[in-house]
Design a protein around this motif. Sequence first.
Motif, PDB file in Angstrom:
ATOM      1  N   GLU A   4     -12.893   8.324   1.794  1.00  0.00           N
ATOM      2  CA  GLU A   4     -12.610   9.178   0.643  1.00  0.00           C
ATOM      3  C   GLU A   4     -12.209  10.571   1.113  1.00  0.00           C
ATOM      4  O   GLU A   4     -12.833  11.153   1.996  1.00  0.00           O
ATOM      5  N   GLY A   5     -11.125  11.089   0.527  1.00  0.00           N
ATOM      6  CA  GLY A   5     -10.636  12.410   0.915  1.00  0.00           C
ATOM      7  C   GLY A   5      -9.566  12.370   1.987  1.00  0.00           C
ATOM      8  O   GLY A   5      -9.007  13.415   2.346  1.00  0.00           O
ATOM      9  N   THR A   6      -9.289  11.193   2.511  1.00  0.00           N
ATOM     10  CA  THR A   6      -8.235  11.056   3.522  1.00  0.00           C
ATOM     11  C   THR A   6      -7.110  10.187   2.971  1.00  0.00           C
ATOM     12  O   THR A   6      -7.312   9.410   2.039  1.00  0.00           O
ATOM     13  N   ASP A   7      -5.926  10.339   3.542  1.00  0.00           N
ATOM     14  CA  ASP A   7      -4.791   9.509   3.135  1.00  0.00           C
ATOM     15  C   ASP A   7      -3.803   9.411   4.293  1.00  0.00           C
ATOM     16  O   ASP A   7      -3.965  10.060   5.331  1.00  0.00           O
ATOM     17  N   ALA A   8      -2.784   8.583   4.108  1.00  0.00           N
ATOM     18  CA  ALA A   8      -1.752   8.371   5.137  1.00  0.00           C
ATOM     19  C   ALA A   8      -0.413   8.912   4.668  1.00  0.00           C
ATOM     20  O   ALA A   8       0.644   8.386   5.019  1.00  0.00           O
ATOM     21  N   ARG A   9      -0.460   9.970   3.868  1.00  0.00           N
ATOM     22  CA  ARG A   9       0.758  10.515   3.265  1.00  0.00           C
ATOM     23  C   ARG A   9       1.768  10.961   4.336  1.00  0.00           C
ATOM     24  O   ARG A   9       2.948  10.634   4.246  1.00  0.00           O
ATOM     25  N   GLU A  10       1.300  11.704   5.364  1.00  0.00           N
ATOM     26  CA  GLU A  10       2.214  12.196   6.404  1.00  0.00           C
ATOM     27  C   GLU A  10       2.863  11.053   7.175  1.00  0.00           C
ATOM     28  O   GLU A  10       4.027  11.139   7.565  1.00  0.00           O
ATOM     29  N   VAL A  11       2.087   9.988   7.372  1.00  0.00           N
ATOM     30  CA  VAL A  11       2.633   8.829   8.082  1.00  0.00           C
ATOM     31  C   VAL A  11       3.716   8.166   7.254  1.00  0.00           C
ATOM     32  O   VAL A  11       4.824   7.893   7.736  1.00  0.00           O
ATOM     33  N   LEU A  12       3.408   7.911   5.976  1.00  0.00           N
ATOM     34  CA  LEU A  12       4.361   7.212   5.109  1.00  0.00           C
ATOM     35  C   LEU A  12       5.595   8.053   4.808  1.00  0.00           C
ATOM     36  O   LEU A  12       6.660   7.511   4.512  1.00  0.00           O
ATOM     37  N   GLU A  13       5.458   9.396   4.880  1.00  0.00           N
ATOM     38  CA  GLU A  13       6.615  10.271   4.708  1.00  0.00           C
ATOM     39  C   GLU A  13       7.391  10.438   6.006  1.00  0.00           C
ATOM     40  O   GLU A  13       8.333  11.233   6.083  1.00  0.00           O
ATOM     41  N   GLU A  70      -1.640  -4.068  -6.307  1.00  0.00           N
ATOM     42  CA  GLU A  70      -1.017  -3.199  -5.305  1.00  0.00           C
ATOM     43  C   GLU A  70      -0.149  -2.147  -5.986  1.00  0.00           C
ATOM     44  O   GLU A  70      -0.199  -0.960  -5.625  1.00  0.00           O
ATOM     45  N   ARG A  71       0.651  -2.581  -6.958  1.00  0.00           N
ATOM     46  CA  ARG A  71       1.520  -1.658  -7.689  1.00  0.00           C
ATOM     47  C   ARG A  71       0.699  -0.591  -8.404  1.00  0.00           C
ATOM     48  O   ARG A  71       1.038   0.606  -8.378  1.00  0.00           O
ATOM     49  N   LYS A  72      -0.397  -1.019  -9.025  1.00  0.00           N
ATOM     50  CA  LYS A  72      -1.280  -0.089  -9.741  1.00  0.00           C
ATOM     51  C   LYS A  72      -1.897   0.925  -8.780  1.00  0.00           C
ATOM     52  O   LYS A  72      -2.027   2.107  -9.103  1.00  0.00           O
ATOM     53  N   PHE A  73      -2.235   0.477  -7.579  1.00  0.00           N
ATOM     54  CA  PHE A  73      -2.839   1.367  -6.572  1.00  0.00           C
ATOM     55  C   PHE A  73      -1.876   2.500  -6.215  1.00  0.00           C
ATOM     56  O   PHE A  73      -2.259   3.672  -6.206  1.00  0.00           O
ATOM     57  N   PHE A  74      -0.624   2.161  -5.949  1.00  0.00           N
ATOM     58  CA  PHE A  74       0.329   3.193  -5.537  1.00  0.00           C
ATOM     59  C   PHE A  74       0.682   4.137  -6.690  1.00  0.00           C
ATOM     60  O   PHE A  74       0.857   5.336  -6.486  1.00  0.00           O
ATOM     61  N   LEU A  75       0.783   3.601  -7.922  1.00  0.00           N
ATOM     62  CA  LEU A  75       1.119   4.446  -9.064  1.00  0.00           C
ATOM     63  C   LEU A  75      -0.018   5.385  -9.438  1.00  0.00           C
ATOM     64  O   LEU A  75       0.230   6.485  -9.966  1.00  0.00           O
ATOM     65  N   SER A  76      -1.243   4.968  -9.182  1.00  0.00           N
ATOM     66  CA  SER A  76      -2.394   5.775  -9.607  1.00  0.00           C
ATOM     67  C   SER A  76      -2.918   6.696  -8.505  1.00  0.00           C
ATOM     68  O   SER A  76      -3.676   7.626  -8.787  1.00  0.00           O
ATOM     69  N   HIS A  77      -2.526   6.483  -7.273  1.00  0.00           N
ATOM     70  CA  HIS A  77      -3.042   7.309  -6.176  1.00  0.00           C
ATOM     71  C   HIS A  77      -2.272   8.632  -6.128  1.00  0.00           C
ATOM     72  O   HIS A  77      -1.038   8.639  -6.064  1.00  0.00           O
ATOM     73  N   PRO A  78      -2.956   9.768  -6.147  1.00  0.00           N
ATOM     74  CA  PRO A  78      -2.270  11.067  -6.185  1.00  0.00           C
ATOM     75  C   PRO A  78      -1.404  11.338  -4.952  1.00  0.00           C
ATOM     76  O   PRO A  78      -0.421  12.085  -5.039  1.00  0.00           O
ATOM     77  N   TYR A  89       0.259   8.996  -3.200  1.00  0.00           N
ATOM     78  CA  TYR A  89       1.334   8.025  -3.006  1.00  0.00           C
ATOM     79  C   TYR A  89       2.214   7.821  -4.236  1.00  0.00           C
ATOM     80  O   TYR A  89       3.248   7.163  -4.154  1.00  0.00           O
ATOM     81  N   ARG A  90       1.801   8.375  -5.416  1.00  0.00           N
ATOM     82  CA  ARG A  90       2.524   8.052  -6.646  1.00  0.00           C
ATOM     83  C   ARG A  90       3.981   8.537  -6.601  1.00  0.00           C
ATOM     84  O   ARG A  90       4.852   7.916  -7.193  1.00  0.00           O
ATOM     85  N   HIS A  91       4.261   9.621  -5.834  1.00  0.00           N
ATOM     86  CA  HIS A  91       5.631  10.130  -5.772  1.00  0.00           C
ATOM     87  C   HIS A  91       6.544   9.234  -4.938  1.00  0.00           C
ATOM     88  O   HIS A  91       7.771   9.369  -4.993  1.00  0.00           O
ATOM     89  N   MET A  92       5.952   8.321  -4.169  1.00  0.00           N
ATOM     90  CA  MET A  92       6.756   7.411  -3.354  1.00  0.00           C
ATOM     91  C   MET A  92       6.452   5.954  -3.677  1.00  0.00           C
ATOM     92  O   MET A  92       6.726   5.056  -2.883  1.00  0.00           O
ATOM     93  N   ALA A  93       5.891   5.715  -4.877  1.00  0.00           N
ATOM     94  CA  ALA A  93       5.451   4.363  -5.244  1.00  0.00           C
ATOM     95  C   ALA A  93       6.599   3.363  -5.244  1.00  0.00           C
ATOM     96  O   ALA A  93       6.402   2.184  -4.916  1.00  0.00           O
ATOM     97  N   ASP A  94       7.801   3.828  -5.564  1.00  0.00           N
ATOM     98  CA  ASP A  94       8.947   2.906  -5.598  1.00  0.00           C
ATOM     99  C   ASP A  94       9.385   2.475  -4.201  1.00  0.00           C
ATOM    100  O   ASP A  94      10.174   1.537  -4.064  1.00  0.00           O
ATOM    101  N   ARG A  95       8.901   3.178  -3.173  1.00  0.00           N
ATOM    102  CA  ARG A  95       9.260   2.830  -1.794  1.00  0.00           C
ATOM    103  C   ARG A  95       8.077   2.250  -1.022  1.00  0.00           C
ATOM    104  O   ARG A  95       8.061   2.223   0.199  1.00  0.00           O
ATOM    105  N   MET A  96       7.076   1.804  -1.777  1.00  0.00           N
ATOM    106  CA  MET A  96       5.878   1.221  -1.178  1.00  0.00           C
ATOM    107  C   MET A  96       5.642  -0.171  -1.763  1.00  0.00           C
ATOM    108  O   MET A  96       6.173  -0.519  -2.820  1.00  0.00           O
ATOM    109  N   GLY A  97       4.808  -0.952  -1.091  1.00  0.00           N
ATOM    110  CA  GLY A  97       4.404  -2.244  -1.627  1.00  0.00           C
ATOM    111  C   GLY A  97       5.134  -3.419  -0.995  1.00  0.00           C
ATOM    112  O   GLY A  97       6.200  -3.274  -0.388  1.00  0.00           O
TER     113      GLY A  97
END
Length: 407
Positions: free
Chosen positions: A141-150, A184-192, A194-202
Amino acid sequence: LLLVFFTEYAEFLHCKGKKFTDFDEVRQEIEVETDRVTGMNKGISSVPINLRVYSPHVLSLTLIDLPGITKVPVGDQPPDIEQQIRDMIMQFISRENCLILAVTPANTDLANSDALKLAKEVDPQGLRTIGVITKLDLMDEGTDAREVLENKLLPLRRGYIGVVNRSQKDIDGKKDIKAALLAERKFFLSHPSYRHMADRMGTPYLQKVLNQQLTNHIRDTLPAFRSKLQSQLLSIEHEVEVYKNFRPEDPTRKTKALLQMVQQFSVDFEKRIEGSGDQVDTLELSGGAKINRIFHERFPFELVKMEFNEKELRREISYAIKNIHGIRQVLPCLFTPDMAFEAIVKKQIVKLKGPCLKSVDLVMQELINTVKKCTKKLATYPRLCEETERIVAGYIREREEKTKDQV
């Protein structure tokens, strides 16, 4: 109106003709076949299990599921399990006509990813590598992989795609793929993060990218592949033309075949000495490697075994200097007189004769052994094999005598 009902099914290469419509049975068949090939105690095998899935909901892709690197052997696994798995993986990802999915869990350090490390070895420019980040839902909790996925932390030319797969609990609870994809789709759309890149995830996006990239890759490599096939076709057609008027008893053909075999013998002998042969002996040293060992290990060892008496040598030097001066007084000097030096050195050099002759014998014997190994390909022609071995071995022995004379 024509309605076509397509039933999803799967087929295994080892079960030809049998169609599996229940994918739980597919999973069980994979486990059974794995145990049959590798044993019941976590053994490994490089023999692939071929599975083909027919469905209107999947894209045309060929996937090879490779094992992860095992660091510590368990069960029946061999001590060099890590190297064996590495070699198996490299065998597949080294091929230029395949894409590499470098799968890395999000809850581990990307810098320590074995998948990315292996991919970089065979694809340093990143032309064939796509990063896949899994287990995004299991991060602290409190961590994410945003920099990696970007694609900011460890950039890849083709970037990274995040996926959330079913957990073992989901699999045991019979959670189907459709429900898993919705989750999976719900996870990306609801995660603060990853939601801006949800269309490029999954997983669906990964499927689409793989299909597109593989199509582009095939399109790019097709011209070279077509050229290679045309070249091989021309070569085969030329061979066919040659054999159209083939007459087994034609003397010129026999002479040509003889020359080709002798030439092949020469090439094989050279390769065994130079070390570029296509057959590598893993049991013992042979050919050039053994000759190299004679010169760099055996010969120095023979020299070290030579007895050397420093006191006796100093006495000989003293006598030599005094004998050169005769009745004249020996005056102190910084250098040994040339005549005395030459006399002492010649006497010491004579001691090298034994080790040198022994090394010559060992080298010549290995050359003759190499000749015998090369003539094995001529075994179907005993007379030719015998004559080739006799002539070449005779020439080697002749060179041996000349070398010993020089020593």
